[in-house]
Design a protein around this motif. Structure first.
Motif, PDB file in Angstrom:
ATOM      1  N   PRO A 233       6.808  11.359 -85.404  1.00  0.00           N
ATOM      2  CA  PRO A 233       5.806  11.899 -84.481  1.00  0.00           C
ATOM      3  C   PRO A 233       4.844  12.812 -85.239  1.00  0.00           C
ATOM      4  N   THR A 234       3.573  12.706 -84.919  1.00  0.00           N
ATOM      5  CA  THR A 234       2.577  13.520 -85.616  1.00  0.00           C
ATOM      6  C   THR A 234       1.978  14.573 -84.698  1.00  0.00           C
ATOM      7  N   LYS A 235       1.598  15.659 -85.309  1.00  0.00           N
ATOM      8  CA  LYS A 235       0.917  16.735 -84.588  1.00  0.00           C
ATOM      9  C   LYS A 235      -0.564  16.394 -84.504  1.00  0.00           C
ATOM     10  N   THR A 236      -1.259  17.019 -83.576  1.00  0.00           N
ATOM     11  CA  THR A 236      -2.696  16.811 -83.431  1.00  0.00           C
ATOM     12  C   THR A 236      -3.451  17.752 -84.364  1.00  0.00           C
ATOM     13  N   VAL A 237      -4.399  17.192 -85.101  1.00  0.00           N
ATOM     14  CA  VAL A 237      -5.219  18.000 -85.999  1.00  0.00           C
ATOM     15  C   VAL A 237      -6.170  18.841 -85.148  1.00  0.00           C
ATOM     16  N   PRO A 238      -6.209  20.147 -85.399  1.00  0.00           N
ATOM     17  CA  PRO A 238      -7.115  20.991 -84.603  1.00  0.00           C
ATOM     18  C   PRO A 238      -8.576  20.758 -84.966  1.00  0.00           C
ATOM     19  N   ASN A 239      -9.459  21.195 -84.085  1.00  0.00           N
ATOM     20  CA  ASN A 239     -10.893  21.160 -84.380  1.00  0.00           C
ATOM     21  C   ASN A 239     -11.231  22.411 -85.181  1.00  0.00           C
ATOM     22  N   PHE A 240     -12.105  22.249 -86.148  1.00  0.00           N
ATOM     23  CA  PHE A 240     -12.462  23.367 -87.028  1.00  0.00           C
ATOM     24  C   PHE A 240     -13.916  23.760 -86.818  1.00  0.00           C
ATOM     25  N   ALA A 241     -14.172  25.058 -86.871  1.00  0.00           N
ATOM     26  CA  ALA A 241     -15.534  25.573 -86.699  1.00  0.00           C
ATOM     27  C   ALA A 241     -16.338  25.447 -87.989  1.00  0.00           C
ATOM     28  N   SER A 242     -15.634  25.397 -89.117  1.00  0.00           N
ATOM     29  CA  SER A 242     -16.343  25.319 -90.402  1.00  0.00           C
ATOM     30  C   SER A 242     -15.482  24.599 -91.429  1.00  0.00           C
ATOM     31  N   GLU A 243     -16.113  24.200 -92.502  1.00  0.00           N
ATOM     32  CA  GLU A 243     -15.384  23.552 -93.589  1.00  0.00           C
ATOM     33  C   GLU A 243     -14.407  24.533 -94.232  1.00  0.00           C
ATOM     34  N   ALA A 244     -14.801  25.792 -94.329  1.00  0.00           N
ATOM     35  CA  ALA A 244     -13.923  26.819 -94.912  1.00  0.00           C
ATOM     36  C   ALA A 244     -12.651  26.969 -94.078  1.00  0.00           C
ATOM     37  N   GLN A 245     -12.800  26.928 -92.761  1.00  0.00           N
ATOM     38  CA  GLN A 245     -11.641  27.028 -91.866  1.00  0.00           C
ATOM     39  C   GLN A 245     -10.722  25.809 -92.039  1.00  0.00           C
ATOM     40  N   GLU A 246     -11.312  24.640 -92.173  1.00  0.00           N
ATOM     41  CA  GLU A 246     -10.521  23.426 -92.378  1.00  0.00           C
ATOM     42  C   GLU A 246      -9.801  23.472 -93.727  1.00  0.00           C
ATOM     43  N   ARG A 247     -10.499  23.917 -94.757  1.00  0.00           N
ATOM     44  CA  ARG A 247      -9.891  24.030 -96.083  1.00  0.00           C
ATOM     45  C   ARG A 247      -8.682  24.966 -96.050  1.00  0.00           C
ATOM     46  N   ALA A 248      -8.841  26.103 -95.385  1.00  0.00           N
ATOM     47  CA  ALA A 248      -7.749  27.077 -95.280  1.00  0.00           C
ATOM     48  C   ALA A 248      -6.556  26.462 -94.534  1.00  0.00           C
ATOM     49  N   PHE A 249      -6.838  25.689 -93.501  1.00  0.00           N
ATOM     50  CA  PHE A 249      -5.770  25.050 -92.731  1.00  0.00           C
ATOM     51  C   PHE A 249      -4.968  24.087 -93.611  1.00  0.00           C
ATOM     52  N   TRP A 250      -5.668  23.211 -94.362  1.00  0.00           N
ATOM     53  CA  TRP A 250      -4.970  22.210 -95.169  1.00  0.00           C
ATOM     54  C   TRP A 250      -4.271  22.814 -96.378  1.00  0.00           C
ATOM     55  N   GLU A 251      -4.690  23.988 -96.802  1.00  0.00           N
ATOM     56  CA  GLU A 251      -3.987  24.675 -97.892  1.00  0.00           C
ATOM     57  C   GLU A 251      -2.599  25.135 -97.441  1.00  0.00           C
ATOM     58  N   LYS A 252      -2.445  25.360 -96.139  1.00  0.00           N
ATOM     59  CA  LYS A 252      -1.178  25.893 -95.607  1.00  0.00           C
ATOM     60  C   LYS A 252      -0.339  24.851 -94.881  1.00  0.00           C
ATOM     61  N   ASN A 253      -0.889  23.663 -94.605  1.00  0.00           N
ATOM     62  CA  ASN A 253      -0.178  22.665 -93.816  1.00  0.00           C
ATOM     63  C   ASN A 253      -0.045  21.349 -94.579  1.00  0.00           C
ATOM     64  N   ASP A 254       1.041  20.640 -94.311  1.00  0.00           N
ATOM     65  CA  ASP A 254       1.310  19.352 -94.936  1.00  0.00           C
ATOM     66  C   ASP A 254       0.684  18.250 -94.085  1.00  0.00           C
ATOM     67  N   SER A 255      -0.150  17.408 -94.703  1.00  0.00           N
ATOM     68  CA  SER A 255      -0.815  16.346 -93.949  1.00  0.00           C
ATOM     69  C   SER A 255       0.178  15.347 -93.367  1.00  0.00           C
ATOM     70  N   ALA A 256       1.384  15.248 -93.943  1.00  0.00           N
ATOM     71  CA  ALA A 256       2.402  14.329 -93.424  1.00  0.00           C
ATOM     72  C   ALA A 256       2.844  14.709 -92.009  1.00  0.00           C
ATOM     73  N   ASP A 257       2.650  15.959 -91.628  1.00  0.00           N
ATOM     74  CA  ASP A 257       2.973  16.382 -90.263  1.00  0.00           C
ATOM     75  C   ASP A 257       1.903  15.920 -89.263  1.00  0.00           C
ATOM     76  N   TYR A 258       0.755  15.502 -89.764  1.00  0.00           N
ATOM     77  CA  TYR A 258      -0.378  15.145 -88.907  1.00  0.00           C
ATOM     78  C   TYR A 258      -0.788  13.680 -89.027  1.00  0.00           C
ATOM     79  N   GLN A 259      -0.259  12.985 -90.044  1.00  0.00           N
ATOM     80  CA  GLN A 259      -0.646  11.602 -90.291  1.00  0.00           C
ATOM     81  C   GLN A 259       0.585  10.795 -90.691  1.00  0.00           C
ATOM     82  N   ASP A 260       0.724   9.596 -90.145  1.00  0.00           N
ATOM     83  CA  ASP A 260       1.823   8.712 -90.540  1.00  0.00           C
ATOM     84  C   ASP A 260       1.347   7.911 -91.750  1.00  0.00           C
ATOM     85  N   TRP A 261       1.671   8.397 -92.926  1.00  0.00           N
ATOM     86  CA  TRP A 261       1.186   7.790 -94.165  1.00  0.00           C
ATOM     87  C   TRP A 261       1.814   6.426 -94.431  1.00  0.00           C
TER      88      TRP A 261
END
Length: 88
Positions: free
Chosen positions: A4-32
């Motif tokens: 099961p995957t989590k829903t990727v949040p909406n980001f207000a900026s690229e910096a906010q998205e970058r910070a999110f992916w630095e702390k989270n594993d994409s495998a939790d959000y995408q079935d690779w």
């Protein structure tokens, strides 16, 4: 088996998205396991810087030829090398 995957949040900026992916594993959000390979034919190949010693008169002639064609001399050298390689 899909995880099961989590829903990727909406980001207000690229910096906010970058910070999110630095702390989270994409495998939790995408079935690779369902990912597919893609081919990107329009990407430029990686280049490697080299040092090439040429006699001054040869370099001057190459620069003059490039100037007559209105192209950078290094680009002209690459074109000539590629043409010569394919002619053999």
């Amino acid at each position: 088996m899909s995880k099961p995957t989590k829903t990727v949040p909406n980001f207000a900026s690229e910096a906010q998205e970058r910070a999110f992916w630095e702390k989270n594993d994409s495998a939790d959000y995408q079935d690779w396991s369902k990912a597919k390979r893609v081919v990107l034919p329009n990407l430029k190949p990686t280049t490697k810087t080299i040092s090439l010693r040429l006699p001054q008169h040869l370099l001057d002639s190459i620069k003059a030829a490039a100037n007559a064609r209105d192209v950078p001399y290094q680009s002209l050298i690459k074109v000539w090398l590629q043409e010569k390689l394919h002619s053999h």
